[in-house]
Structure formats: C-alpha cells, structure tokens
Scaffold this motif. Structure first.
Motif, PDB file in Angstrom:
ATOM      1  N   PHE A 145       4.171   9.916   5.368  1.00  0.00           N
ATOM      2  CA  PHE A 145       3.593  11.259   5.518  1.00  0.00           C
ATOM      3  C   PHE A 145       2.233  11.242   6.219  1.00  0.00           C
ATOM      4  O   PHE A 145       1.718  12.288   6.585  1.00  0.00           O
ATOM      5  N   GLY A 146       1.627  10.064   6.338  1.00  0.00           N
ATOM      6  CA  GLY A 146       0.304   9.968   6.954  1.00  0.00           C
ATOM      7  C   GLY A 146      -0.778   9.730   5.918  1.00  0.00           C
ATOM      8  O   GLY A 146      -0.620  10.030   4.736  1.00  0.00           O
ATOM      9  N   VAL A 147      -1.886   9.171   6.393  1.00  0.00           N
ATOM     10  CA  VAL A 147      -3.004   8.816   5.518  1.00  0.00           C
ATOM     11  C   VAL A 147      -3.604  10.057   4.863  1.00  0.00           C
ATOM     12  O   VAL A 147      -3.935  10.061   3.679  1.00  0.00           O
ATOM     13  N   GLY A 148      -3.730  11.127   5.617  1.00  0.00           N
ATOM     14  CA  GLY A 148      -4.339  12.348   5.073  1.00  0.00           C
ATOM     15  C   GLY A 148      -3.574  12.867   3.871  1.00  0.00           C
ATOM     16  O   GLY A 148      -4.171  13.209   2.840  1.00  0.00           O
ATOM     17  N   ASP A 149      -2.259  12.925   3.980  1.00  0.00           N
ATOM     18  CA  ASP A 149      -1.445  13.410   2.862  1.00  0.00           C
ATOM     19  C   ASP A 149      -1.581  12.499   1.644  1.00  0.00           C
ATOM     20  O   ASP A 149      -1.607  12.974   0.504  1.00  0.00           O
ATOM     21  N   ALA A 150      -1.644  11.196   1.870  1.00  0.00           N
ATOM     22  CA  ALA A 150      -1.759  10.267   0.735  1.00  0.00           C
ATOM     23  C   ALA A 150      -3.108  10.441   0.039  1.00  0.00           C
ATOM     24  O   ALA A 150      -3.196  10.396  -1.191  1.00  0.00           O
ATOM     25  N   ILE A 151      -4.161  10.652   0.821  1.00  0.00           N
ATOM     26  CA  ILE A 151      -5.485  10.832   0.221  1.00  0.00           C
ATOM     27  C   ILE A 151      -5.524  12.116  -0.600  1.00  0.00           C
ATOM     28  O   ILE A 151      -5.921  12.117  -1.762  1.00  0.00           O
ATOM     29  N   ILE A 152      -5.104  13.210   0.004  1.00  0.00           N
ATOM     30  CA  ILE A 152      -5.259  14.505  -0.679  1.00  0.00           C
ATOM     31  C   ILE A 152      -4.286  14.613  -1.856  1.00  0.00           C
ATOM     32  O   ILE A 152      -4.615  15.205  -2.892  1.00  0.00           O
ATOM     33  N   ALA A 153      -3.101  14.027  -1.730  1.00  0.00           N
ATOM     34  CA  ALA A 153      -2.169  14.042  -2.861  1.00  0.00           C
ATOM     35  C   ALA A 153      -2.761  13.255  -4.030  1.00  0.00           C
ATOM     36  O   ALA A 153      -2.682  13.678  -5.185  1.00  0.00           O
ATOM     37  N   GLY A 154      -3.371  12.112  -3.739  1.00  0.00           N
ATOM     38  CA  GLY A 154      -4.027  11.337  -4.790  1.00  0.00           C
ATOM     39  C   GLY A 154      -5.144  12.137  -5.449  1.00  0.00           C
ATOM     40  O   GLY A 154      -5.241  12.204  -6.679  1.00  0.00           O
ATOM     41  N   ASP A 155      -5.978  12.738  -4.637  1.00  0.00           N
ATOM     42  CA  ASP A 155      -7.072  13.562  -5.178  1.00  0.00           C
ATOM     43  C   ASP A 155      -6.523  14.651  -6.103  1.00  0.00           C
ATOM     44  O   ASP A 155      -7.074  14.923  -7.172  1.00  0.00           O
ATOM     45  N   ALA A 156      -5.434  15.277  -5.665  1.00  0.00           N
ATOM     46  CA  ALA A 156      -4.854  16.373  -6.449  1.00  0.00           C
ATOM     47  C   ALA A 156      -4.305  15.858  -7.782  1.00  0.00           C
ATOM     48  O   ALA A 156      -4.444  16.523  -8.816  1.00  0.00           O
ATOM     49  N   LEU A 157      -3.706  14.673  -7.777  1.00  0.00           N
ATOM     50  CA  LEU A 157      -3.172  14.129  -9.042  1.00  0.00           C
ATOM     51  C   LEU A 157      -4.309  13.789 -10.007  1.00  0.00           C
ATOM     52  O   LEU A 157      -4.184  14.000 -11.219  1.00  0.00           O
ATOM     53  N   LEU A 158      -5.412  13.273  -9.489  1.00  0.00           N
ATOM     54  CA  LEU A 158      -6.534  12.921 -10.364  1.00  0.00           C
ATOM     55  C   LEU A 158      -7.104  14.168 -11.047  1.00  0.00           C
ATOM     56  O   LEU A 158      -7.301  14.177 -12.270  1.00  0.00           O
ATOM     57  N   THR A 159      -7.349  15.217 -10.287  1.00  0.00           N
ATOM     58  CA  THR A 159      -7.932  16.407 -10.931  1.00  0.00           C
ATOM     59  C   THR A 159      -6.898  17.085 -11.833  1.00  0.00           C
ATOM     60  O   THR A 159      -7.257  17.609 -12.887  1.00  0.00           O
ATOM     61  N   LEU A 160      -5.617  17.037 -11.437  1.00  0.00           N
ATOM     62  CA  LEU A 160      -4.584  17.616 -12.302  1.00  0.00           C
ATOM     63  C   LEU A 160      -4.556  16.898 -13.652  1.00  0.00           C
ATOM     64  O   LEU A 160      -4.391  17.531 -14.704  1.00  0.00           O
ATOM     65  N   ALA A 161      -4.718  15.587 -13.630  1.00  0.00           N
ATOM     66  CA  ALA A 161      -4.707  14.805 -14.876  1.00  0.00           C
ATOM     67  C   ALA A 161      -5.766  15.328 -15.846  1.00  0.00           C
ATOM     68  O   ALA A 161      -5.496  15.540 -17.035  1.00  0.00           O
ATOM     69  N   LEU A 162      -6.955  15.548 -15.326  1.00  0.00           N
ATOM     70  CA  LEU A 162      -8.033  16.017 -16.199  1.00  0.00           C
ATOM     71  C   LEU A 162      -7.788  17.456 -16.643  1.00  0.00           C
ATOM     72  O   LEU A 162      -8.058  17.816 -17.791  1.00  0.00           O
ATOM     73  N   GLU A 163      -7.246  18.268 -15.745  1.00  0.00           N
ATOM     74  CA  GLU A 163      -6.938  19.652 -16.126  1.00  0.00           C
ATOM     75  C   GLU A 163      -5.934  19.689 -17.277  1.00  0.00           C
ATOM     76  O   GLU A 163      -6.044  20.523 -18.171  1.00  0.00           O
ATOM     77  N   VAL A 164      -4.939  18.803 -17.226  1.00  0.00           N
ATOM     78  CA  VAL A 164      -3.927  18.760 -18.285  1.00  0.00           C
ATOM     79  C   VAL A 164      -4.611  18.527 -19.643  1.00  0.00           C
ATOM     80  O   VAL A 164      -4.243  19.132 -20.651  1.00  0.00           O
ATOM     81  N   LEU A 165      -5.602  17.661 -19.667  1.00  0.00           N
ATOM     82  CA  LEU A 165      -6.289  17.371 -20.928  1.00  0.00           C
ATOM     83  C   LEU A 165      -7.180  18.542 -21.365  1.00  0.00           C
ATOM     84  O   LEU A 165      -7.192  18.925 -22.533  1.00  0.00           O
ATOM     85  N   PHE A 166      -7.929  19.109 -20.417  1.00  0.00           N
ATOM     86  CA  PHE A 166      -8.793  20.250 -20.765  1.00  0.00           C
ATOM     87  C   PHE A 166      -7.955  21.434 -21.243  1.00  0.00           C
ATOM     88  O   PHE A 166      -8.374  22.196 -22.098  1.00  0.00           O
TER      89      PHE A 166
END
Lengths: 338, 338
Positions: free
Chosen positions: A113-134
C-alpha cells in the motif's frame, strides 16, 4: 517441535475477536484496506479472508489477567483489544523501519500500500488502542491507559536501540537484554497485568503478573532470535538468516561475541560487514556463532526466563485454572518452532 | 502584511520552553539527533543552534487556557508540552507521508536522517506527550490525556482524508471542511482547552475554549491553504504552488471547483493531472482557481471562522487580560504572511 495450540487461545479469541472487529470498525473506512489486510482479515483488494489474525497471545494474556483478579473474561476485553492494537501499530511501523517486505508469508502493508499508508495506519491503531481504554466502562480505564502508554514508550525505546545496534560492531549482553526487554518484554508485561489493573486487582497481583509477562517476553524474544538465524523460511515467513542479513545484534551473536577470540571477532565482523552479506558468508557466520555457544546460550537464557516467569506466578495466590492456562500459554509461546 | 509577534508568545515560551527541553531530555540519547534537529535546537551533526523551535502557538494556547480557569501559567505547562510534542509527532510523520523534503527552510528529518528515524522519533514524541500528562501532578492529568488522545485520533483521521483526497478529482466543501477540522482544528481545540481541563475549569469554560480553538484552527488552515498556492517560497519555506504540486484538495480548489463550469473543471483536471504538473500548468491552474473565486472565498471563510472564534470567547466570563491575549494570538495566527 511444534507445540499444539493451547485451548486458552481459542477461548479468548472468541471473547476478544468480535470486540477487536468492533474497535477497528470505528476507524475511517479509508483505513480499512491496509488495516484489514494487515490483520489477515482481507486480501489486498478488500475481499474478506477466513481466519486471519495472529496467534492472539497478547489478548489471551489480558483476559487471563482479568480472570486472575477474579473478574469475568469480559473485563479483560478492552485491555486485550488495546494490546493487540498497539502490537500491530509496532509491526506496521517496524516493517517500514526494518525494510521488511514480508510478514507471515505475505507482503507487508508498506510493500503493498506504500509507506504513507503503513505509517498512518500504525498511528491510527496506537491512538485507537488508548481510546478503547479511556472509553471502557471501568474505573481503571485511565490507569490502564497510563500503563499502556508507558509500555509503548518503553517498546519504542527498545526499537530505537535495536535500530542503532545495527550500525555498531559489538553490543554488550546487558545492552542487548535492555533492548529486548523494551522491544518485547514491556508490552507482554503490560498485557499480562492490564486486565488485573482494570479489574481492581491488588498491586501485588498486578506486579506479579507484570513480572511473569516481562520474563515471558524475554524468553519469547530469545526464541525469536534463534529463529532469526536458524529458523526455516518456510516456518518463519522471513528470509533465511534474516537477523544476520539486517545486522541485528540479537542474543546469539552477542553471546558468541563475548566468547569469541579477537580473530574470531574480526572474522565475524568481516563476514557480516556493511551491505548485504552473501549467503555463504551468513552460513559461515551462523556456524561460527553456534560454535562459540551463541545458540546454546540463547536457548539456556530462554529456559531461565521461562522459569523466572513461572516463579513470578508462584508468588501469587492464583486460581488454579487461570494458573494452568498461563503456564500452558507460556510453554506455547516459547516452544513454537524451536 | 506581517503581523508583529504578540508578547504572549514570548511570555509563554519562557514558561514552556524549559519544560519542553526537560521532557525531550528524557528520551533515549539515541533519539536526540533527529529530535533536536527537528525542533531547530541543533544542526544535523548535533551542534546546538540558538533560537529554534516553531512559533509556539499551541503551548501559548495551553497556558492561556489554564489562566482562563484562574490557575497560574505553570498549571498549563504539561498541556503546553504535550501539545507541542503531538504537533511535532504529526509533522515528522506527515513530512514522510507527503514526501516533503523541506520544512522551515531546512531539510526534513526523513530527508536527512532517513525514513526509519523520522517514524520512530514521531512515535516517541507521541507517547512522550501522553506520559507528560499522566505524570503531571494534577488531578485532571488522566482526563487531559484522554482529551489529547481523542484529538490526536481526529487529527490522524484528518490526515487520512487529506491523503485519500489526493487521488480524487473532486471533493465537496463539507468533506474538505471535515478534513481540515480534523487535521488542524482538533489539536488547536485541545490546546485551547487542555489547560482549563487540567486546572479544573467548568465544562462550559472548557467547551467555549475548545470552540474558540476549533474555529481558530479552521481559520489558520484556510490561511495555510492560501499560502499553499499563492505563498512565496521565500516566506513559506515550501516550493511554489506546493498544494497543487501534491494534488491537495484544499479550500481554494474546492471553492473554485464548486463554481466552475464543466469545461473549466476539465481544464483544471487536465492542468493538475497525475504526476508533477509543469510550472506553467500550475500557474494557469492558480489563475483559474482565483478567477472562479477560490482565493476570495477562502479568505472570507478564514474571516468568518476567526469571528466565530471570538464569539466563542464572548460566551464566557473571561479575565480581561487572558481574553486580550487570546484575541491577539488569534490575529497573529490568521494574519501571518497573508
């Protein structure tokens, strides 16, 4: 030997799986392509694929952790989802950083998918993880988010060390263990304690479970280091000698380096010099590492860490069923394909 | 016109600057190279550089936000540091994603240190931001971490939309505003309210300050969109026509597209087609966008959002000094180089 999959993984996947899907469904649809592909839920064109996902070790630990505190499995689900999301954030980014084009026998997200998609998808999973807990309906949600943030920070520091080690000739055993404890131990320690933390378990229980997870993480990483040199590509899904190819300073090389003579060190340095070493050079280096005890010492290290994990459990007053599942899970994690 | 720098920025930089340095100092030394360089604190070889750093708008907002709740400036410092860290996490990653080789007249981190360093440095800044809030000696620290997590998640979603818009011909005004509200509004809303949140301000105050920050963010982004087409490279530090070069679907193009005839749309599509458009094509496209009202409409949009920001402040019972500084800051943010 291939250890059979312990029943706890199927049981906890049934509980955590739907919650994982529900959390990922809250991401923008524009992210579903790379994320569903990464999880093995879909092909590159979005066609659903049956099965998929990793082994689910971290979610299983989080759920057992809640049960260890006397809570139902459901109390461990937000932690299970959060841990799985953070783990996959790190995989998405590490594959770019390490220039890995394959994972689990499939092209990596950045390669497709390209480097950009991998970076932003990773970023989105990290913040989603914390949102799930909050967002979790639990008094310990924010505390768990704090624990996960610290574990993630330590994991990132471990990855930084791993990266910088690649440009160094030699790394001490202490430095290597610090790196592996961060890269792998921190998140497994968090996984093994987050359920108890959210369920209001005692500090002593949380600490004991975290210690179990930390040692298990080190044992797991040591086995991963063995596979990184001697693992079969058909099993690991990575190229042969992949750690040597990438100039990784993992345990086998570090143990061997400590025991090597000056001329053997020069030989190793020569064989594994900058650029991509030849297949013959890597085979020769692997043989030298094994001859200098790198393979045996790493296996012994894994065995000792596994024992330490079990001793940490022994210090707590655990329900027998939970203890058995934690022990089975640990054996499975450490004995895979070794 | 160049608006003079309002005194509030110097005042709040004096308070937040040392805390920012102290937070960054807790990162692994191996990260200091790219991070200090990124902040403009050091050269590529690590030699300290006087001055440096951005304008400090987000830290200033966070500190004013604490003061708006009747707390001393120091109460806003953890939020100020956290916001600046998250903002810079996004810059580090966005520069890779957008393939931008220059920022603030200097090569970007990925262009100098490599993609891997830019990714991991960004990851480290994001988790450090949250750690700063969890570690803050304030009852609202965990609540603030939750707010920052949600804002970051929204910002990432905005960046995802921005990326996917690049491959689309047309984007509606609503879609564009949603994207810009996420990309820029979410973090400014968080900056403007996080100090009050941590200082125990009322929900009404927190909401009013967040609304001020949200509208200010949209006004700021609209001005940024104008600079992205008509800004001078000497001022912006970016190549001329940079948004057109990158197929961005920002406000000027979206407003013009709405007002363009079918043949003008075909012309715009032709001029800005895939690949890198020629200088002549971009000049022609910019002229057509301006002729169809893209420039004026975007400026009017910025003016309206600035008014809305001031109205949001009007709904609260603010200390006169704080209100004046928030208004001065907003004028500075929106009138820069336009």
């Amino acid at each position: 030997m291939i250890t059979s999959t312990p029943p706890v993984l199927a049981r906890t996947r049934d509980v955590a799986g739907p919650a994982m899907r529900a959390a990922v469904a809250t991401l923008l649809p524009e992210l579903h392509g790379p994320v569903h592909y990464h999880f093995g839920w879909a092909d590159v064109d979005g066609t659903p694929v049956p099965g998929g996902g990793g082994k689910g070790v971290r979610p299983a630990l989080a759920i057992l952790s809640a049960e260890a505190a006397g809570a139902p499995a459901g109390a461990g689900v937000p932690g299970a989802v959060a841990l799985e999301l953070v783990h996959n954030f790190s995989l998405l980014h590490d594959d770019v950083i390490d220039n890995d084009r394959e994972r689990r026998h499939r092209p990596t997200v950045w390669a497709l998918f390209g480097v950009g998609d991998a970076i932003i998808a990773g970023d989105a999973l990290l913040t989603l993880a914390l949102e799930v807990l909050f967002d979790a309906d639990a008094p310990g949600g924010a505390r768990a988010a704090g624990a996960l943030t610290r574990a993630t920070s330590e994991m990132i520091a471990g990855q930084v060390l791993d990266m910088t080690f690649e440009t160094r000739d030699a790394v001490s055993l202490d430095e290597c263990i610090t790196m592996e404890s961060g890269k792998t131990g921190a998140l497994l320690a968090c996984a093994a304690s987050i359920g108890a933390l959210m369920a209001g378990g005692s500090d002593a229980l949380v600490d004991a479970l975290a210690a179990y997870g930390r040692h298990l993480g080190l044992a797991f990483q040591a086995v991963d280091d063995l596979l990184g040199i001697w693992g079969s590509p058909a099993v690991t899904g990575k190229p042969a000698w992949s750690d040597l190819r990438q100039h990784k300073k993992a345990l086998p090389l570090v143990f061997a380096w400590e025991r090597a003579t000056a001329s053997e060190r020069r030989e190793l340095h020569h064989l594994l010099a900058d650029g991509t070493p030849t297949e013959a050079a890597m085979a020769e280096a692997a043989a030298l590492i094994e001859a200098r005890g790198g393979r045996d010492c790493t296996q012994s290290f894994a065995d000792r860490e596994l024992d330490a994990a079990f001793r940490a459990l022994g210090a707590t007053d655990l329900d027998c069923g939970v203890r058995t599942e934690l022990v089975e899970l640990a054996h499975f994690v450490v004995e895979r394909q070794s």
